[in-house]
Design a protein around this motif. Structure first.
Motif, short mmCIF file in Angstrom:
data_model
loop_
_atom_site.label_atom_id
_atom_site.label_comp_id
_atom_site.label_asym_id
_atom_site.label_seq_id
_atom_site.Cartn_x
_atom_site.Cartn_y
_atom_site.Cartn_z
N GLU A 1 -4.22 6.55 6.84
CA GLU A 1 -3.13 6.23 7.77
C GLU A 1 -1.77 6.28 7.10
O GLU A 1 -0.79 6.72 7.69
CB GLU A 1 -3.36 4.84 8.38
CG GLU A 1 -4.42 4.86 9.47
CD GLU A 1 -5.07 3.50 9.69
OE1 GLU A 1 -4.44 2.47 9.34
OE2 GLU A 1 -6.20 3.48 10.21
N THR A 2 -1.73 5.83 5.85
CA THR A 2 -0.46 5.84 5.12
C THR A 2 0.00 7.28 4.88
O THR A 2 1.18 7.61 5.04
CB THR A 2 -0.61 5.10 3.78
OG1 THR A 2 -1.08 3.78 4.05
CG2 THR A 2 0.70 5.02 3.03
N PRO B 1 0.82 -1.23 0.00
CA PRO B 1 0.00 0.00 0.00
C PRO B 1 0.85 1.27 0.00
O PRO B 1 0.53 2.24 -0.70
CB PRO B 1 -0.81 -0.12 1.30
CG PRO B 1 -0.81 -1.56 1.63
CD PRO B 1 0.46 -2.14 1.07
N SER C 1 -9.30 4.10 5.04
CA SER C 1 -8.53 4.31 6.26
C SER C 1 -7.07 3.94 6.04
O SER C 1 -6.18 4.56 6.62
CB SER C 1 -9.15 3.56 7.43
OG SER C 1 -9.13 2.18 7.20
N THR C 2 -6.80 2.96 5.17
CA THR C 2 -5.40 2.65 4.85
C THR C 2 -4.75 3.84 4.16
O THR C 2 -3.61 4.21 4.47
CB THR C 2 -5.32 1.42 3.91
OG1 THR C 2 -5.91 0.32 4.57
CG2 THR C 2 -3.87 1.08 3.57
N LEU D 1 -8.13 -2.13 -1.14
CA LEU D 1 -7.65 -0.94 -0.46
C LEU D 1 -8.81 -0.22 0.25
O LEU D 1 -9.90 -0.12 -0.28
CB LEU D 1 -7.02 0.01 -1.48
CG LEU D 1 -6.29 1.24 -0.93
CD1 LEU D 1 -4.98 0.83 -0.28
CD2 LEU D 1 -6.02 2.24 -2.04
N SER D 2 -8.56 0.25 1.46
CA SER D 2 -9.61 0.99 2.17
C SER D 2 -9.19 2.45 2.35
O SER D 2 -8.00 2.78 2.32
CB SER D 2 -9.87 0.36 3.53
OG SER D 2 -8.78 0.62 4.40
#
Ligand code: ZN
Ligand code: ZN
Length: 140
Positions: A56-57, A18, A52-53, A49-50
């Motif tokens: 956060e990334t 990600p 929130s990912t 893929l979300s």
């Protein structure tokens, strides 16, 4: 994307899938993208893929200096993958963000010291503008 891997390593981060695709999306496809922009550009090829990912990334990237957070019109977070020092001009009408090259439009030099012992480490300028698209009379 070998140089993306290296970019992550230099920032002290592991090169996960990600992180690589999101870094690529910031660097290549979009300009000052929002979380939603990045998510939308990747979800077709990466259905797992979300949001929130992505969020956060980006947070990790910002804390490690891989990209910087842009404050523009509205509440949505936007990020900037342009590593060179530059300033932003934000259209007060549509909220679009434009890069302003400091080589061409240099910053005024900041004072070395501000009150209360604040040591000046840098200066960032945000131009408030009306972009050419917004200046044109509306059709109809
Ligand atoms: Zn505009
Ligand atoms: Zn920028």
């Amino acid at each position: 994307m070998p140089h993306r891997v290296e970019q992550l390593h230099r920032a002290g981060l592991k090169a996960t899938g990600p992180r690589l695709m999101i870094l690529e999306a910031i660097g290549n496809h979009l300009h000052h993208p929002t979380v939603e922009d990045i998510y939308t550009s990747l979800i077709h090829d990466h259905p797992s893929l979300s949001r929130s990912t992505v969020y956060e990334t980006l947070d990790v990237f910002i804390r490690n200096g891989l990209c910087r957070r842009v404050t523009g019109a509205g509440d949505r977070m936007r990020v900037d993958g342009t590593p060179q020092d530059h300033d932003h001009a934000v259209c007060q009408s549509c909220g679009d963000i434009f890069d302003i090259d400091r080589q061409v439009f240099p910053l005024p030099s900041p004072p070395a010291q501000l009150p209360n012992g604040l040591q000046v480490k840098g200066l960032r300028l945000e131009y408030e503008v009306i972009c050419s698209a917004c200046r044109e009379p509306a059709e109809g």
